[in-house]
Design an enzyme around this catalytic site. Sequence first.
Site, PDB file in Angstrom:
ATOM      1  N   ASP A  65       0.803  -1.223   0.000  1.00 56.33           N
ATOM      2  CA  ASP A  65       0.000   0.000   0.000  1.00 56.33           C
ATOM      3  C   ASP A  65       0.834   1.271   0.000  1.00 56.33           C
ATOM      4  O   ASP A  65       0.375   2.316  -0.460  1.00 56.33           O
ATOM      5  CB  ASP A  65      -0.964  -0.005   1.191  1.00 56.33           C
ATOM      6  CG  ASP A  65      -2.113  -0.988   0.979  1.00 56.33           C
ATOM      7  OD1 ASP A  65      -2.564  -1.122  -0.167  1.00 56.33           O
ATOM      8  OD2 ASP A  65      -2.547  -1.627   1.943  1.00 56.33           O
ATOM      9  N   TYR A 102     -10.275  -0.468   2.441  1.00 57.04           N
ATOM     10  CA  TYR A 102      -9.733  -0.482   3.794  1.00 57.04           C
ATOM     11  C   TYR A 102      -9.328   0.914   4.249  1.00 57.04           C
ATOM     12  O   TYR A 102      -8.909   1.733   3.450  1.00 57.04           O
ATOM     13  CB  TYR A 102      -8.465  -1.350   3.819  1.00 57.04           C
ATOM     14  CG  TYR A 102      -8.554  -2.513   4.775  1.00 57.04           C
ATOM     15  CD1 TYR A 102      -9.194  -3.677   4.407  1.00 57.04           C
ATOM     16  CD2 TYR A 102      -7.994  -2.442   6.053  1.00 57.04           C
ATOM     17  CE1 TYR A 102      -9.284  -4.748   5.279  1.00 57.04           C
ATOM     18  CE2 TYR A 102      -8.082  -3.513   6.924  1.00 57.04           C
ATOM     19  CZ  TYR A 102      -8.726  -4.657   6.531  1.00 57.04           C
ATOM     20  OH  TYR A 102      -8.815  -5.708   7.390  1.00 57.04           O
TER      21      TYR A 102
HETATM   22 CU    CU Z   1      -7.286  -6.925   7.699  1.00 53.48          CU
END
Ligand code: CU
Length: 657
Positions: A317, A400
């Site tokens: 990420d 997320y």
């Molecule tokens: Cu997770």
Amino acid sequence: MAEPAVHGESGPDDGADDRPAGTPHPLDPLTADEIRAAVAVLRRERGVGDGWRFASIELREPAKAVVRDFTPGTPIEREAEVICWRCEDGQAYKARVALGEQSVTAWEHRPGEQPNMTVDEFHECNVALKEDPRVIEALTARGITDLDTVLIDTWAYGAHLLPEPYDDRRLGWADVWYRAEPGANPYAHPVTGLHFIVDLNRMELLEVEDERRIDEPDTMGEYIPRLVPGLRQREDIRPLEITQPEGASFSLDGNLLRWQKWSLRIGFNHREGLVLHTLAYEEDGRVRPVAHRLSFAEMVVPYRDPTPEHDRRTAFDVGEWGLGFMTTSLELGCDCLGEIAYRDAVLHDTRGEPYVIRNAVCIHEEDDAVLWKHVDAESGAETRRARRLVVSFHVTVANYEYLVYWRLYQDGNIECEVRATGIMVTTHFTEGEQPPYGTLVDERTYAPYHQHFLIARLDLDIDGEANTVYASESEALPVGPGNPHGLALVQRNTPLRTEQEGKQDYDWSTQRGWKVVNERVANGLGSPVGYKLVPGACFPAMLDPASPVLQRAEAIAHTLWVTPFDRDERWPCGEFVVQSGGDLGLPAWTARDRPIEDTDVVLWYVFGIHHITRPEDWPVMPVDTISFWLKPVGFFDRNPALDVPPAPRHCHPQEAR
Ligand SMILES: [Cu+2]
């Protein structure tokens, strides 16, 4: 992974007013004007025109000596570091631009490397695919005809998974999701078994993978109240207000933040997001350095599910998408409470056009219960209330969220907390065929197990740069003469002398931690001053050494790495992780086994979340919270928070009674 919703919130503002008054500090992030200037120079001198994309434009941070010797008002040479590529042939270049002279000082061709994924590609890919007849046909066959409800989510590849006919191209692979109605959660409805392979430079659909059509189960993946059937919100919550009637106790001068005895500079870039610079603690008029630079240098998220739905799903990420690019604006009363100061961040799109993320970084104080206390039979209770200064930012990487909090305490402690929340990736399965690599979270729906490895880059300078790291462990001595009850416990401190010795793993049985010591500075007790990295949330990689996933991210194979400071060694899994095959960061640097004793050291701390998914994490996950600490160990001669006064009108027995 990235659905960057940040543009819309930041508005059309060009960020021209972001420069603190006066001349810049050497560590101030690039302004919008500086970004534009760097782009203009490259367009003029290197022909970086239409058909190119800018992957990253950031401040080339100056050498430590420049920062140390800087006096406000003195002009300094500002440099930008730029990575760009030509879409036509996919060739990447890394440039350095002197902003004062308006000249290119370095121009390095990087054949075979793929720059970071970009927000623009993510959006353009979503649009392009939804216009492709093969995509429309595949969706129609599954009963999805309203393309406005569809979200196509692009992920980056690892080299070992690149499909052969296209393995020299810039590739993305895509998941498909859809919203049950406008405003509903796309991640509530995975289109299981449908994926696309895309040439991102041409925005060309190369392959449609259309397998395993599964009857959609009757799931409930919504979290917005109006969409949750039968939700009755709690009615027994009364207001809780934070008030600071005299304002906050910190001050902000440009990017220089001061709070009680702490001082630091706020930095920000596309890849690491928030950076803390020149963190110091003042004691008796002496400004004592603790850290030159603290940041997150990588995050590796392997999904531990080998089925075709998930085997490509190993996200980097930081290196692929960038915590800075994924940063979202913070909102008072929701994300932060109390007297808040915000800093905006200035980033850029792939055309090199700057934009602003408003309220990207939040700075505020928090009450933190009791700092210290004792009750004496004669003098009564003496209690001090603790406060902490929090510097935080939030990122949304597609489904997320990561919330990062750096906290400074009055006793010299530093805590780094990360919270993970958001929506888990899920997949449907046919009755009786649930794979064993995840948890059932809804009807015929499982959430695969996965791990989030965060790598913090901790450039500590404890009272100066000459530091040595010690592994600090407890050892219980055997029963014997002088130790008849087996009580003896001693502390073993082992200096880490070379990079090989600097590769350390967590050891529960010895309570291993790592002390960063300056042997040249003694405290009042005659011992060298130090800070200890107190590990938390560490776990082994649990990846076979033969795994290509581990080979791309060897950095996660240890809890701690220690390297001698090199300002160009920034990325522990390599600078270019998109389509990477091996880890060109920490394992490559440390192969030289350089000395790390009594020198300027950098600690790379690997921690995270071993996410064994739960039903309670669905449909939106309550935060999972992890942290590690940096604690003074002999940095001070005694409790440095003795001088914290009692809270006014409270907590002082002599006056209160
Ligand atoms: Cu997770």
